[in-house]
Write a protein that holds these residues in place. Structure first.
Motif, mmCIF file in Angstrom:
data_model
loop_
_atom_site.group_PDB
_atom_site.id
_atom_site.type_symbol
_atom_site.label_atom_id
_atom_site.label_comp_id
_atom_site.label_asym_id
_atom_site.label_seq_id
_atom_site.Cartn_x
_atom_site.Cartn_y
_atom_site.Cartn_z
ATOM 1 N N MET A 1 0.680 -1.189 0.132
ATOM 2 C CA MET A 1 -0.155 0.004 -0.086
ATOM 3 C C MET A 1 0.844 1.260 0.108
ATOM 4 N N LEU A 2 1.981 1.426 0.761
ATOM 5 C CA LEU A 2 2.909 2.225 0.683
ATOM 6 C C LEU A 2 3.654 2.590 -0.580
ATOM 7 N N ASP A 3 3.529 1.617 -1.420
ATOM 8 C CA ASP A 3 4.177 1.945 -2.600
ATOM 9 C C ASP A 3 3.393 2.702 -3.469
ATOM 10 N N LYS A 4 2.023 2.790 -3.404
ATOM 11 C CA LYS A 4 1.195 3.644 -4.188
ATOM 12 C C LYS A 4 1.216 5.170 -3.829
ATOM 13 N N ASN A 5 1.213 5.984 -4.812
ATOM 14 C CA ASN A 5 0.996 7.402 -4.540
ATOM 15 C C ASN A 5 -0.167 8.007 -3.864
ATOM 16 N N PRO A 6 -0.218 8.487 -2.744
ATOM 17 C CA PRO A 6 -1.559 8.660 -2.178
ATOM 18 C C PRO A 6 -2.311 9.808 -2.720
ATOM 19 N N LEU A 7 -1.794 10.697 -3.645
ATOM 20 C CA LEU A 7 -2.580 11.518 -4.519
ATOM 21 C C LEU A 7 -3.516 10.707 -5.485
ATOM 22 N N ASP A 8 -3.041 9.382 -5.745
ATOM 23 C CA ASP A 8 -3.983 8.770 -6.786
ATOM 24 C C ASP A 8 -5.007 7.997 -6.019
ATOM 25 N N LEU A 9 -5.211 7.795 -4.854
ATOM 26 C CA LEU A 9 -6.064 7.092 -4.153
ATOM 27 C C LEU A 9 -7.534 8.015 -3.781
ATOM 28 N N ASP A 10 -8.537 7.124 -3.439
ATOM 29 C CA ASP A 10 -9.743 7.989 -2.748
ATOM 30 C C ASP A 10 -9.445 8.150 -1.373
ATOM 31 N N LYS B 1 2.234 5.907 9.366
ATOM 32 C CA LYS B 1 2.586 6.225 10.681
ATOM 33 C C LYS B 1 2.872 4.881 11.470
ATOM 34 N N GLU B 2 2.329 3.708 11.080
ATOM 35 C CA GLU B 2 2.624 2.558 11.924
ATOM 36 C C GLU B 2 4.224 2.094 11.504
ATOM 37 N N ARG B 3 4.691 2.188 10.281
ATOM 38 C CA ARG B 3 5.790 1.901 9.849
ATOM 39 C C ARG B 3 6.961 2.797 10.616
ATOM 40 N N GLU B 4 6.548 3.865 10.595
ATOM 41 C CA GLU B 4 7.347 5.038 11.197
ATOM 42 C C GLU B 4 7.664 5.105 12.608
ATOM 43 N N ARG B 5 6.610 4.386 13.359
ATOM 44 C CA ARG B 5 6.466 4.064 14.794
ATOM 45 C C ARG B 5 7.364 2.871 15.051
ATOM 46 N N SER B 6 7.284 1.864 13.996
ATOM 47 C CA SER B 6 8.123 0.674 14.294
ATOM 48 C C SER B 6 9.605 0.866 14.092
ATOM 49 N N LEU B 7 9.989 2.027 13.343
ATOM 50 C CA LEU B 7 11.145 2.277 13.259
ATOM 51 C C LEU B 7 12.082 3.095 14.306
ATOM 52 N N GLY B 8 11.096 3.672 15.058
ATOM 53 C CA GLY B 8 11.474 4.746 16.133
ATOM 54 C C GLY B 8 11.361 6.101 15.681
ATOM 55 N N HIS B 9 10.673 6.574 14.427
ATOM 56 C CA HIS B 9 10.832 7.923 13.999
ATOM 57 C C HIS B 9 9.516 8.644 14.510
ATOM 58 N N ILE B 10 8.740 7.958 14.967
ATOM 59 C CA ILE B 10 7.452 8.581 15.953
ATOM 60 C C ILE B 10 7.403 7.949 16.973
ATOM 61 N N SER C 1 17.981 7.000 6.690
ATOM 62 C CA SER C 1 16.945 6.542 7.192
ATOM 63 C C SER C 1 15.765 7.326 7.570
ATOM 64 N N ILE C 2 15.954 8.724 7.755
ATOM 65 C CA ILE C 2 14.888 9.532 7.914
ATOM 66 C C ILE C 2 15.377 10.631 6.959
ATOM 67 N N VAL C 3 14.409 10.991 6.098
ATOM 68 C CA VAL C 3 14.328 11.888 5.018
ATOM 69 C C VAL C 3 14.341 13.402 5.604
ATOM 70 N N SER C 4 15.309 14.240 5.120
ATOM 71 C CA SER C 4 15.436 15.590 5.734
ATOM 72 C C SER C 4 16.254 16.372 4.371
ATOM 73 N N ASN C 5 16.032 17.444 4.745
ATOM 74 C CA ASN C 5 16.375 18.787 3.834
ATOM 75 C C ASN C 5 17.979 18.636 3.875
ATOM 76 N N GLU C 6 18.873 19.590 3.121
ATOM 77 C CA GLU C 6 20.276 19.674 3.191
ATOM 78 C C GLU C 6 20.636 20.568 4.288
ATOM 79 N N TRP C 7 19.981 21.163 4.978
ATOM 80 C CA TRP C 7 20.443 21.959 6.173
ATOM 81 C C TRP C 7 20.243 21.088 7.460
#
Length: 152
Positions: free
Chosen positions: A1-10, A22-31, A52-58
């Motif tokens: 399900m996470l491989d789908k683009n959420p903009l294409d979903l109802d 959110k559940e995946r991020e909790r399991s990884l310790g990011h939330i 592992s955590i997406v962030s900007n350059e700064w």
């Protein structure tokens, strides 16, 4: 399900996508759902630096600087700064125990790893001789509805 683009979903598909994300991020310790048992400043910096955590350059640069400075403080005896985990952990414990959210029925705040990084960096880096803080001011840009009230 996470491989789908959420903009294409109802709508229902987007709700399911968000819940799985959110559940995946909790399991990884990011939330976090409850206060962390340890300081997460260096953990967050390592996760960002390795991608592992997406962030900007700064943010990535700040995390890399933290890790570089940690290594330098251990290897270079002339380096004036040291990361004191107790001094970094103290304001985080205070915030999580004594501060309450302004809205909602919550007993305490749960600081997220990125908030640990900000507060831990501000309070944890000290002069190894005097114990005075390295950073006296911080400029932090955070988007709307992203937990600004919880950052110091």
């Amino acid at each position: 399900m996470l491989d789908k683009n959420p903009l294409d979903l109802d709508y229902q598909g987007v709700v399911e996508w968000v819940n799985k994300y959110k559940e995946r991020e909790r399991s990884l310790g990011h939330i976090l759902d409850k206060p962390a048992p340890a300081l997460l400043t260096t953990f967050y910096a390592q996760m960002v630096a390795e991608g592992s955590i997406v962030s900007n350059e700064w943010v990535r640069r700040a995390c890399e600087r933290h890790l570089k400075d940690l290594k330098r403080s251990e290897e270079d005896p002339d380096y004036p700064w040291v990361f004191d985990e107790e001094k970094a952990w103290r304001p985080i414990r205070f915030i999580e125990k004594k501060c309450h959210p302004t809205k909602g029925n919550f007993k305490h705040l749960v600081m997220q790893p990125w908030q640990h990084f900000i507060v831990g960096s501000m309070f944890g880096w000290v002069n190894k001789d005097t114990g005075m803080r390295r950073f006296r001011e911080s400029l932090i840009f955070v988007g709307r509805k992203n937990g600004k009230r919880f950052a110091v």
